[in-house]
Structure formats: structure tokens, C-alpha cells
Write a protein that holds these residues in place. Structure first.
Motif, short mmCIF file in Angstrom:
data_model
loop_
_atom_site.label_atom_id
_atom_site.label_comp_id
_atom_site.label_asym_id
_atom_site.label_seq_id
_atom_site.Cartn_x
_atom_site.Cartn_y
_atom_site.Cartn_z
N ARG A 177 0.83 -1.22 0.00
CA ARG A 177 0.00 0.00 0.00
C ARG A 177 0.86 1.26 0.00
O ARG A 177 0.42 2.30 -0.46
CB ARG A 177 -0.96 0.00 1.17
N GLN A 178 2.07 1.16 0.53
CA GLN A 178 3.00 2.30 0.54
C GLN A 178 3.82 2.38 -0.75
O GLN A 178 4.60 3.31 -0.91
CB GLN A 178 3.96 2.19 1.74
N GLY A 179 3.67 1.37 -1.61
CA GLY A 179 4.46 1.33 -2.83
C GLY A 179 5.91 0.95 -2.61
O GLY A 179 6.79 1.29 -3.40
N ARG A 180 6.17 0.24 -1.52
CA ARG A 180 7.53 -0.16 -1.16
C ARG A 180 7.70 -1.66 -1.33
O ARG A 180 6.81 -2.43 -0.97
CB ARG A 180 7.83 0.23 0.29
N SER A 181 8.85 -2.06 -1.83
CA SER A 181 9.13 -3.48 -1.98
C SER A 181 9.60 -4.07 -0.65
O SER A 181 9.98 -3.33 0.27
CB SER A 181 10.18 -3.71 -3.06
N VAL A 182 9.58 -5.40 -0.57
CA VAL A 182 9.98 -6.10 0.64
C VAL A 182 10.99 -7.17 0.25
O VAL A 182 10.71 -8.03 -0.60
CB VAL A 182 8.77 -6.75 1.35
N SER A 183 12.13 -7.12 0.89
CA SER A 183 13.16 -8.15 0.67
C SER A 183 13.05 -9.20 1.78
O SER A 183 12.46 -8.94 2.84
CB SER A 183 14.55 -7.52 0.71
N PRO A 184 13.64 -10.36 1.57
CA PRO A 184 13.69 -11.34 2.66
C PRO A 184 14.36 -10.76 3.92
O PRO A 184 13.92 -11.03 5.04
CB PRO A 184 14.50 -12.49 2.07
N ARG A 185 15.36 -9.92 3.73
CA ARG A 185 16.04 -9.30 4.87
C ARG A 185 15.08 -8.37 5.63
O ARG A 185 15.11 -8.31 6.86
CB ARG A 185 17.27 -8.52 4.41
N ASP A 186 14.20 -7.66 4.91
CA ASP A 186 13.20 -6.81 5.57
C ASP A 186 12.29 -7.65 6.47
O ASP A 186 11.96 -7.24 7.58
CB ASP A 186 12.32 -6.08 4.54
N ILE A 187 11.90 -8.80 5.97
CA ILE A 187 11.04 -9.69 6.76
C ILE A 187 11.78 -10.19 7.99
O ILE A 187 11.24 -10.18 9.10
CB ILE A 187 10.52 -10.85 5.89
N VAL B 114 12.86 -9.85 -4.19
CA VAL B 114 11.77 -9.23 -3.43
C VAL B 114 10.69 -10.29 -3.22
O VAL B 114 10.61 -11.27 -3.97
CB VAL B 114 11.17 -7.99 -4.14
N VAL B 115 9.89 -10.06 -2.21
CA VAL B 115 8.80 -10.98 -1.88
C VAL B 115 7.51 -10.23 -2.17
O VAL B 115 7.34 -9.09 -1.74
CB VAL B 115 8.86 -11.41 -0.40
N VAL B 116 6.61 -10.86 -2.92
CA VAL B 116 5.32 -10.23 -3.25
C VAL B 116 4.18 -11.18 -2.93
O VAL B 116 4.33 -12.40 -3.00
CB VAL B 116 5.26 -9.81 -4.73
N LEU B 117 3.06 -10.59 -2.56
CA LEU B 117 1.85 -11.37 -2.32
C LEU B 117 1.30 -11.91 -3.62
O LEU B 117 1.37 -11.24 -4.66
CB LEU B 117 0.77 -10.48 -1.71
N THR B 118 0.71 -13.09 -3.55
CA THR B 118 -0.05 -13.56 -4.70
C THR B 118 -1.43 -12.93 -4.65
O THR B 118 -1.88 -12.46 -3.60
CB THR B 118 -0.19 -15.09 -4.69
N GLU B 119 -2.10 -12.91 -5.77
CA GLU B 119 -3.46 -12.37 -5.81
C GLU B 119 -4.38 -13.16 -4.87
O GLU B 119 -5.22 -12.58 -4.18
CB GLU B 119 -4.00 -12.40 -7.25
N ASP B 120 -4.21 -14.47 -4.82
CA ASP B 120 -5.02 -15.30 -3.92
C ASP B 120 -4.81 -14.90 -2.45
O ASP B 120 -5.77 -14.82 -1.69
CB ASP B 120 -4.70 -16.79 -4.09
N ALA B 121 -3.55 -14.66 -2.06
CA ALA B 121 -3.27 -14.28 -0.67
C ALA B 121 -3.87 -12.91 -0.37
O ALA B 121 -4.43 -12.70 0.71
CB ALA B 121 -1.77 -14.27 -0.41
N ARG B 122 -3.74 -11.99 -1.29
CA ARG B 122 -4.30 -10.64 -1.11
C ARG B 122 -5.81 -10.73 -0.93
O ARG B 122 -6.39 -10.14 -0.02
CB ARG B 122 -3.96 -9.75 -2.30
N ASN B 123 -6.46 -11.51 -1.79
CA ASN B 123 -7.92 -11.68 -1.69
C ASN B 123 -8.31 -12.34 -0.38
O ASN B 123 -9.29 -11.92 0.26
CB ASN B 123 -8.44 -12.50 -2.87
N ALA B 124 -7.56 -13.36 0.04
CA ALA B 124 -7.87 -14.05 1.31
C ALA B 124 -7.69 -13.09 2.49
O ALA B 124 -8.51 -13.07 3.40
CB ALA B 124 -6.97 -15.27 1.48
N PHE B 125 -6.62 -12.29 2.45
CA PHE B 125 -6.37 -11.33 3.53
C PHE B 125 -7.56 -10.38 3.66
O PHE B 125 -8.07 -10.17 4.75
CB PHE B 125 -5.09 -10.55 3.24
#
Length: 142
Positions: free
Chosen positions: A43-53, A90-101
Motif C-alpha cells: 500500500r505504501q508502494g515499497r518493496s519487501v526483501s527477505p532481509r526486511d522480513i 523481493v517478496v510479493v503477495l499472490t493475488e489469492d493471498a491478497r484476496n484471502a487477507f
């Protein structure tokens, strides 16, 4: 003290909400926390790396790899090449995960937004500053 009691009640309500998601999406607490981070950063337009997680969850890179393997295998996330660093991922949500969330959290998020609409911008700024300061006091590393 009333404010601190209310904060505890909010914390308890958030925990119940997240516990419901864990059950609905068949995930553990770390999995849910990683998805929340991805939703917020998306939502912030920022990517997420495994290190961020790893930093966010305060877990080792080895534990992060296991977590991401689990989320990839369950179809919740994908690992993709970093858009500007060919060596990074980078790690991104799948559409299915976004919809489930949003299926699980959607009604609750709408109700929370409706509560915020009862306050003007000045009040919300004070509340946000207070909560940010409180988070800093509880977790000075953030």
C-alpha cells in the motif's frame, strides 16, 4: 491510566483478529505477521526483501528462508528478482493471498476506518503521534 487500559484492550482485540486470520488461512503467527508487512508495504508502494522480513520479525535469515518456503509452497507469496538490483530478491503477495487477507480482514478494516472518520485531522494527528511515541517507548529498535 485509562489510555493505557484502552491500549491494552486494543492490543487484545488485534490479537483476537490476527488469531482468527491464522485459523482462517491456516498459518502461524510469523506467517501472518509477514503477510501484514507485505500488505502495508504494498500500500505504501515499497518493496519487501527477505532481509526486511527477517528484521521485522526479528528472526534469522535461515528462519526467514523456511518461512518464505512455506508461504511460497502454500501459494501466499512469490519470490521475484529485485527490479533494480539483479542480485537481490523481493517478496510479493499472490493475488489469492491478497484476496484471502481482505476477505478475512475486510469487514474489520472498514469498521476501523469508520471509527477514524469520527475524528478530525488534528485529533488523528495527535493520536498517531501518541501511538508512534508509545511504540518507540516499547520498542526502541524500531
Amino acid at each position: 491510566m485509562r489510555v493505557l487500559t484502552s491500549i491494552r484492550a486494543v492490543s487484545d482485540a488485534m490479537e483476537r483478529m490476527h488469531s482468527g486470520m491464522k485459523g482462517d488461512m491456516d498459518m502461524n503467527a510469523s506467517d501472518v505477521a509477514a503477510l501484514r508487512l507485505l500488505i502495508i508495504r504494498e500500500r505504501q508502494g515499497r518493496s519487501v526483501s527477505p532481509r526486511d522480513i527477517a528484521r521485522h520479525l526479528r528472526i534469522s535469515t535461515a528462519s526467514t528462508t523456511k518461512l518464505l518456503d512455506r508461504l511460497v509452497d502454500s501459494g501466499h507469496v512469490q519470490r521475484r528478482p529485485h527490479p533494480s538490483d539483479g542480485r537481490g530478491r523481493v517478496v510479493v503477495l499472490t493475488e489469492d493471498a491478497r484476496n484471502a487477507f481482505f476477505r478475512v480482514f475486510g469487514d474489520r478494516l472498514r469498521a476501523m476506518r469508520a471509527v477514524a472518520l469520527d475524528y478530525d485531522e488534528v485529533e488523528l494527528a495527535v493520536i498517531a503521534r501518541f501511538l508512534d511515541d508509545l511504540c518507540g517507548a516499547m520498542d526502541p529498535e524500531e
